[in-house]
Design an enzyme around this catalytic site. Structure first.
Site, PDB file in Angstrom:
ATOM      1  N   ARG A 106      32.738  19.873  15.543  1.00  0.00           N
ATOM      2  CA  ARG A 106      33.591  21.059  15.446  1.00  0.00           C
ATOM      3  C   ARG A 106      35.086  20.712  15.455  1.00  0.00           C
ATOM      4  O   ARG A 106      35.925  21.582  15.271  1.00  0.00           O
ATOM      5  CB  ARG A 106      33.250  22.018  16.599  1.00  0.00           C
ATOM      6  CG  ARG A 106      31.860  22.617  16.484  1.00  0.00           C
ATOM      7  CD  ARG A 106      31.353  23.215  17.797  1.00  0.00           C
ATOM      8  NE  ARG A 106      30.793  22.208  18.701  1.00  0.00           N
ATOM      9  CZ  ARG A 106      30.255  22.482  19.894  1.00  0.00           C
ATOM     10  NH1 ARG A 106      30.215  23.722  20.324  1.00  0.00           N
ATOM     11  NH2 ARG A 106      29.762  21.518  20.661  1.00  0.00           N
TER      12      ARG A 106
ATOM     13  N   LYS B 244      69.585  -1.008  18.653  1.00  0.00           N
ATOM     14  CA  LYS B 244      68.295  -1.646  18.900  1.00  0.00           C
ATOM     15  C   LYS B 244      68.543  -2.974  19.568  1.00  0.00           C
ATOM     16  O   LYS B 244      69.396  -3.730  19.105  1.00  0.00           O
ATOM     17  CB  LYS B 244      67.544  -1.849  17.584  1.00  0.00           C
ATOM     18  CG  LYS B 244      66.133  -2.354  17.793  1.00  0.00           C
ATOM     19  CD  LYS B 244      65.700  -3.391  16.775  1.00  0.00           C
ATOM     20  CE  LYS B 244      66.368  -4.735  16.992  1.00  0.00           C
ATOM     21  NZ  LYS B 244      65.877  -5.811  16.127  1.00  0.00           N
TER      22      LYS B 244
ATOM     23  N   ARG C 250      88.746  -9.419   3.950  1.00  0.00           N
ATOM     24  CA  ARG C 250      88.514  -8.527   2.820  1.00  0.00           C
ATOM     25  C   ARG C 250      89.480  -8.927   1.714  1.00  0.00           C
ATOM     26  O   ARG C 250      90.483  -9.606   1.956  1.00  0.00           O
ATOM     27  CB  ARG C 250      88.733  -7.075   3.237  1.00  0.00           C
ATOM     28  CG  ARG C 250      90.153  -6.806   3.672  1.00  0.00           C
ATOM     29  CD  ARG C 250      90.344  -5.417   4.215  1.00  0.00           C
ATOM     30  NE  ARG C 250      91.730  -5.210   4.568  1.00  0.00           N
ATOM     31  CZ  ARG C 250      92.147  -4.497   5.614  1.00  0.00           C
ATOM     32  NH1 ARG C 250      91.283  -3.956   6.435  1.00  0.00           N
ATOM     33  NH2 ARG C 250      93.428  -4.348   5.849  1.00  0.00           N
TER      34      ARG C 250
HETATM   35  C1  UD1 Z   1      27.467  21.532  27.197  1.00  0.00           C
HETATM   36  C2  UD1 Z   1      26.370  22.158  28.099  1.00  0.00           C
HETATM   37  C3  UD1 Z   1      26.731  23.614  28.363  1.00  0.00           C
HETATM   38  C4  UD1 Z   1      28.099  23.704  28.976  1.00  0.00           C
HETATM   39  C5  UD1 Z   1      29.163  22.983  28.120  1.00  0.00           C
HETATM   40  C6  UD1 Z   1      30.463  22.894  28.889  1.00  0.00           C
HETATM   41  C7  UD1 Z   1      24.238  21.041  27.633  1.00  0.00           C
HETATM   42  C8  UD1 Z   1      22.949  21.146  26.912  1.00  0.00           C
HETATM   43  N1  UD1 Z   1      25.100  22.062  27.428  1.00  0.00           N
HETATM   44  O1  UD1 Z   1      27.440  22.201  25.936  1.00  0.00           O
HETATM   45  O2  UD1 Z   1      25.760  24.192  29.231  1.00  0.00           O
HETATM   46  O3  UD1 Z   1      28.453  25.068  29.147  1.00  0.00           O
HETATM   47  O4  UD1 Z   1      28.729  21.645  27.822  1.00  0.00           O
HETATM   48  O5  UD1 Z   1      31.481  22.299  28.152  1.00  0.00           O
HETATM   49  O6  UD1 Z   1      24.450  20.110  28.355  1.00  0.00           O
HETATM   50  N2  UD1 Z   1      27.165  14.136  24.474  1.00  0.00           N
HETATM   51  C9  UD1 Z   1      26.611  12.887  24.443  1.00  0.00           C
HETATM   52  N3  UD1 Z   1      25.448  12.698  23.758  1.00  0.00           N
HETATM   53  C10 UD1 Z   1      24.784  13.709  23.136  1.00  0.00           C
HETATM   54  C11 UD1 Z   1      25.349  15.008  23.200  1.00  0.00           C
HETATM   55  C12 UD1 Z   1      26.530  15.192  23.872  1.00  0.00           C
HETATM   56  O7  UD1 Z   1      27.171  11.938  24.983  1.00  0.00           O
HETATM   57  O8  UD1 Z   1      23.718  13.435  22.556  1.00  0.00           O
HETATM   58  C13 UD1 Z   1      28.431  14.349  25.206  1.00  0.00           C
HETATM   59  C14 UD1 Z   1      29.563  14.860  24.335  1.00  0.00           C
HETATM   60  O9  UD1 Z   1      30.366  13.778  23.871  1.00  0.00           O
HETATM   61  C15 UD1 Z   1      30.366  15.731  25.298  1.00  0.00           C
HETATM   62  C16 UD1 Z   1      29.332  16.210  26.284  1.00  0.00           C
HETATM   63  O10 UD1 Z   1      28.220  15.337  26.173  1.00  0.00           O
HETATM   64  O11 UD1 Z   1      31.355  14.975  25.971  1.00  0.00           O
HETATM   65  C17 UD1 Z   1      28.899  17.638  26.010  1.00  0.00           C
HETATM   66  O12 UD1 Z   1      28.363  17.754  24.705  1.00  0.00           O
HETATM   67  P1  UD1 Z   1      28.669  18.982  23.779  1.00  0.00           P
HETATM   68  O13 UD1 Z   1      27.932  18.797  22.499  1.00  0.00           O
HETATM   69  O14 UD1 Z   1      30.110  19.242  23.698  1.00  0.00           O
HETATM   70  O15 UD1 Z   1      27.923  20.136  24.593  1.00  0.00           O
HETATM   71  P2  UD1 Z   1      28.309  21.674  24.650  1.00  0.00           P
HETATM   72  O16 UD1 Z   1      27.752  22.355  23.460  1.00  0.00           O
HETATM   73  O17 UD1 Z   1      29.750  21.806  24.894  1.00  0.00           O
HETATM   74 MG    MG Z   2      31.381  20.468  24.792  1.00  0.00          MG
END
Ligand code: UD1
Ligand code: MG
Length: 457
Positions: free
Chosen positions: A13, A353, A442
């Site tokens: 996103r 500089k 000059r």
């Molecule tokens: C997540 C939570 C949601 C919460 C929100 C808060 C879950 C299922 N959902 O949703 O309940 O309200 O955060 O901000 O946990 N990441 C990984 N590996 C993955 C997927 C994600 O490392 O496979 C990391 C992302 O880099 C990020 C974090 O986990 O830092 C959260 O992932 P993101 O996809 O942003 O989850 P949200 O949809 O925000």
């Molecule tokens: Mg998130």
């Protein structure tokens, strides 16, 4: 206590080539901000799950924390937050029964140390600890489901929530502390039976509830735990962060003509009676002494400005050390290695500089001063250029005290002008000038009487 930071997500996103967690807030990548806070908790270990853009993230974090011994876990496929934590499991020590695992998100950067300490304190062998908030706009977040007694029973993601659940405004921050010994069993039991087909870490809350553990939710202000999923949230958080900084400066007595038009991307330390006009950016480590005033549209990076100095509008300063009661600008550019003594004056369109300039010396207009050591009370005329570069190497120009460099002169380095040397305007100086001498270099003026200007053919 061990910390697991989730930072592998694609950040779809954000629509950016830069991995999401490396986007900066207040000039510092979000992942580093989370690491700053994690490190301040002195955990037994820090595990960071990375995936998309892993090399970039690792390089940056290892540079910032070369001795933290971070355990890097690569999640090849981003199958969800639950999957990400499971990937980190083999590296967890989990030795003690009362160990807890604190889960942090790389995209929730403004979490404070004191809040995290509460989350940790609320976790125990029979207790899961969650951090939640009442969101003004809950869309996109997991909703906190409480039972009739008000206890947390589950978290439901937005995409899986019923119309009724979507009306709940208490949302999951993503941050939680989990008893280490329970974690493996819950993670193993996760499935992908949800709208995204991912392993949701949030599903372990319902499991913990079913296993009759208590779930303690700490509710904090949303600005501390708001996550960044898109550029609009990034911009919102940046403004919130900046407001916090400017409030602190105002409390310390700094005059800000418009707090909304100062951006600080680093650490700024101000003396008494500092005044900052609009559209100013302060980056890195900036120290403004007592009574310093900064005009509109200035950028100051990694510099120290002495007491009583005036930085006039449109000035750009980086890597400089500036003395007291000095005047700079408008529209001057001080580059790294500039050291100005007290009472100097650097005027409009002057660039310096790697230049050490003594007390009371002046360059009032249009000059380039590069690789120079200049004594006290010198005067550099308009249009003077210090030629420091021969096409391959840089050379130094040295001026003693009370040296006068006439307008539009060129000083071809390496060259030394001793005390009280005087360079006639328009000179090209390529050999040293002894103390007290006038250098005229000059072509002598020749007047042709009765000169007729050429005619057009
Ligand atoms: C997540 C939570 C949601 C919460 C929100 C808060 C879950 C299922 N959902 O949703 O309940 O309200 O955060 O901000 O946990 N990441 C990984 N590996 C993955 C997927 C994600 O490392 O496979 C990391 C992302 O880099 C990020 C974090 O986990 O830092 C959260 O992932 P993101 O996809 O942003 O989850 P949200 O949809 O925000
Ligand atoms: Mg998130």
């Amino acid at each position: 206590m061990e910390v697991v930071i989730l930072a592998a997500g694609k950040g779809t996103r954000m629509h950016s080539a830069l991995p999401k967690v490396l986007h900066p807030i207040g000039g510092r990548p979000m992942l580093l901000r989370v690491l700053d806070t994690a490190v301040s908790l002195s955990p037994n270990a820090i595990h960071v799950v990375v995936g998309v853009g892993a090399e970039q993230a690792i390089a940056l974090a290892e540079e910032a924390y070369p001795h933290a011994g971070i355990n890097w876990v690569t999640q090849k496929e981003q199958l969800g937050t639950g999957h990400a934590v499971r990937e980190a499991l083999p590296g967890l020590k989990q030795s003690d029964a009362d160990n807890s695992v604190l889960i942090l998100f790389g995209d929730v950067p403004l979490i404070s140390r004191s809040t995290l300490q509460q989350v940790i304190d609320h976790c125990g062998p029979e207790q899961v600890s969650l951090l939640t908030t009442r969101a003004s706009v809950p869309e996109g977040f997991g909703r906190i489901i409480r039972n009739r007694d008000g206890d947390v029973a589950a978290i439901v993601e937005e995409r899986d929530a019923s119309m009724e659940q979507k009306r709940i405004n208490e949302v999951n921050s993503g941050i939680m502390a989990i008893p280490a010994l329970r974690l493996r069993a819950w993670l193993d039991a996760l499935d992908t039976g949800n709208d995204q087909g991912e392993y949701y870490l949030t599903d372990i809350v319902a499991m913990a509830h079913a296993d009759e553990l208590r779930i303690r939710a700490t509710v904090v202000d949303e600005t501390e735990v708001i996550g960044v999923n898109n550029k609009s949230q990034l911009a919102f958080l940046e403004r919130h962060y900046q407001m916090g900084i400017t409030n602190t400066l105002l409390e310390q007595g700094v005059t800000l003509l418009d707090p909304a038009r100062l951006d600080v991307r680093g650490d700024v330390d101000c003396g008494r009676d500092v005044q900052i006009d609009v559209n100013v950016v302060l980056e890195g480590q900036v120290r403004l002494g007592d009574g310093v005033s900064v005009g509109a549209n200035c950028v100051i990076k990694d510099s120290t400005i002495g007491a009583g100095t005036k930085i006039l509008a449109g000035t750009h300063i980086e890597g400089a050390e500036i003395g007291k009661e000095t005047s700079i600008g408008p529209m001057a550019r001080l580059r790294p290695g500039t050291v100005l003594g007290d009472g100097c004056k650097i005027g409009n369109f002057v660039e310096t500089k790697n230049a050490v300039i003594g007390e009371g010396s002046k360059a009032n207009h249009l000059a380039y001063i590069g690789d120079a050591v200049i004594g006290d009370d010198c005067n550099i005329g308009a249009g003077a250029v210090f030629c420091n570069y021969d096409g391959a190497n840089k050379h130094q120009t040295t001026l003693g005290n009370h040296v006068f460099v006439g307008s539009n002169s060129v000083l071809i380095a390496p060259v030394t002008l001793e005390d009280n040397a005087f360079v006639a305007a328009g000179s090209s100086v390529s050999s040293d000038v002894p103390a007290g001498s006038l250098a005229v270099a000059r072509v002598k003026q020749r007047n042709v009487p009765g000169w007729k200007k050429p005619r057009k053919k």
